[in-house]
Design a protein around this motif. Structure first.
Motif, short mmCIF file in Angstrom:
data_model
loop_
_atom_site.label_atom_id
_atom_site.label_comp_id
_atom_site.label_asym_id
_atom_site.label_seq_id
_atom_site.Cartn_x
_atom_site.Cartn_y
_atom_site.Cartn_z
N LYS A 121 -30.28 76.80 79.23
CA LYS A 121 -31.42 75.80 79.55
C LYS A 121 -32.48 76.37 80.31
CE LYS A 121 -28.48 72.63 81.47
NZ LYS A 121 -27.96 71.45 82.06
N GLU A 124 -32.84 74.78 73.67
CA GLU A 124 -32.26 73.43 73.66
C GLU A 124 -31.23 73.57 72.35
OE1 GLU A 124 -35.80 71.22 72.43
OE2 GLU A 124 -36.83 72.20 74.40
N ASP A 137 -24.98 75.69 71.62
CA ASP A 137 -24.52 75.26 72.83
C ASP A 137 -24.96 75.95 74.10
OD1 ASP A 137 -22.60 77.60 71.41
OD2 ASP A 137 -22.75 77.93 73.68
N LEU A 138 -25.17 75.23 75.20
CA LEU A 138 -25.85 76.00 76.31
C LEU A 138 -24.84 76.50 77.54
CD1 LEU A 138 -28.25 72.79 76.19
CD2 LEU A 138 -28.86 75.29 75.72
N ASP A 194 -25.40 77.36 80.18
CA ASP A 194 -25.50 76.92 81.77
C ASP A 194 -25.36 75.34 81.91
OD1 ASP A 194 -28.05 76.59 80.43
OD2 ASP A 194 -29.18 77.55 81.91
N ASP A 195 -24.64 74.68 80.72
CA ASP A 195 -24.12 73.31 80.65
C ASP A 195 -22.90 73.29 81.37
OD1 ASP A 195 -24.12 70.70 80.25
OD2 ASP A 195 -25.05 70.82 78.31
N SER A 196 -22.34 72.06 81.33
CA SER A 196 -20.91 72.09 81.77
C SER A 196 -20.00 71.89 80.66
CB SER A 196 -20.72 70.97 82.87
OG SER A 196 -21.20 69.84 82.42
N SER A 236 -19.10 71.93 72.12
CA SER A 236 -20.42 71.68 71.90
C SER A 236 -20.68 72.37 70.67
CB SER A 236 -21.27 72.53 73.02
OG SER A 236 -21.07 72.08 74.35
#
Lengths: 234, 234
Positions: free
Chosen positions: A93, A98, A199-200, A202-204, A210
């Motif tokens: 991100k 995105e 998938d990101l 730095d996402d949880s 994802s």
């Protein structure tokens, strides 16, 4: 012109195969598990091939060894003018990624082949393969951003991977790109990489969850982008 | 019988090539960088081939992608009855390893292809390929121990690798074995792995330094063991 796509998973290839009404050439790579789908335009004297990695252990094959095998087998049998590695990837991100966003690679390397203590072997391990010289022009015409792809054999991301990715400016994390590019580098075949984010990092959200949730939208966006790409090339 | 060795580095292959007075078949794999050395015994109707991975970035190629390429190219071109992956490895003092000690593999898998969250993909990632059914018999006749080989793309050993190696009972750590075995599994070619220890993972010496210092003795021991092995097979 003969363009050959190397696409790891069936789900990544499917929207593309349907869009072009491509037919499978059964057993072409037998006994290798790779599958070949082709579309020939005799008027344009063009051939479009899609090679997927096939299956083992009840799942689509993914990763660098299967990608190396498929790329070598495809180049030796089909003698394409251009290899395109199209597939999904992870992004960050904070670097502008995105879900479903499409990128063309400006460079590609490994992030998990560490050979510390020797500069030349260190360089060989990381790879840093060249992409097709028209990649920048194509990204501009498609209106998509370019990014640095780094490849590893694992779906997760370990601290040792993050260190290398940060140091080397990696922006998109995949599981096949550098292996495909390595084989292309051995055989002097140009390669273009086009990737869509599932998938990101730095996402949880858990990576696999994802990935599976976003695989369809990412594959559809990739299929759209590939259709525009082929209009430019054929 | 046609036996084909896949050996990553020239230094690992050299004592073997000298011992058998093997000749290089120039450009056999061109444009791939792999090199082929052969010895044919017409009386025995036997062929012995050694395929090395070749060079890139000013060093001998090592690692899983180059090993995948060499194995596929060797099997498709030479159609051997048996692949032998001979090479050096790391071991653990606490598991009985010593510098120069030779082992035959009883099994082989990857330790750095993590796909968490899906059992089948997790299984595919780790690999767990079968070795040739005569491996146990051969180890007994050679008077060498057997060990579980795990393969990774890096010379170093990260905490995430150690977790998997401990959990899976890994005893010998190399950089090509599972990739060679993966390609053999796709093409149904039997594989035997024979490994000699160059460095001890639970020692304080830097891995590359130990590796280079012990490469000659490990390669010589491996050459001795391979000579005995070939007496059994040919």
């Amino acid at each position: 012109m003969h363009i050959c796509y190397i696409i790891a998973m069936e789900a990544e290839a499917k929207p593309f195969i349907l869009r072009f009404g491509m037919k499978e050439t059964e057993k072409y790579f037998s006994p290798l598990p790779c599958r070949l789908f082709q579309y020939k335009d005799t008027a344009l004297n063009s051939t479009l091939s899609i090679v997927t990695l096939g299956r083992q252990h009840e799942r689509d094959l993914v990763g660098c060894e299967a990608a190396s095998v498929a790329t070598l087998a495809a180049i030796e049998r089909l003698k394409p003018d251009l290899i395109i590695n199209s597939g999904t990837c992870g992004g960050w991100k904070r670097k502008g990624a995105e879900i479903g966003k499409v990128y063309v690679a400006d460079s590609v390397m490994f992030h998990d082949r560490r050979i510390p203590g020797d500069d030349e072997w260190g360089t060989q391990g990381l790879g840093n393969y060249s992409v097709w010289k028209r990649s920048t022009d194509i990204a501009t015409k498609l209106g998509v951003e370019m990014g640095r792809v780094t490849t590893g054999s694992s779906l997760d991301l370990q601290p040792c991977d993050e260190v290398i990715i940060e140091r080397e400016g990696g922006e998109l994390k995949d599981m096949e790109g550098a292996a495909v590019a390595f084989v292309c580098s051995l055989l002097n075949v140009p390669i273009l990489l086009i990737k869509s984010v599932t998938d990101l990092c730095d996402d949880s959200a858990p990576t696999l969850e994802s990935f599976l949730k976003n695989l369809k939208i990412a594959s559809e966006n990739l299929s759209e982008a590939n259709a525009s790409l082929l209009k430019l090339l054929l």
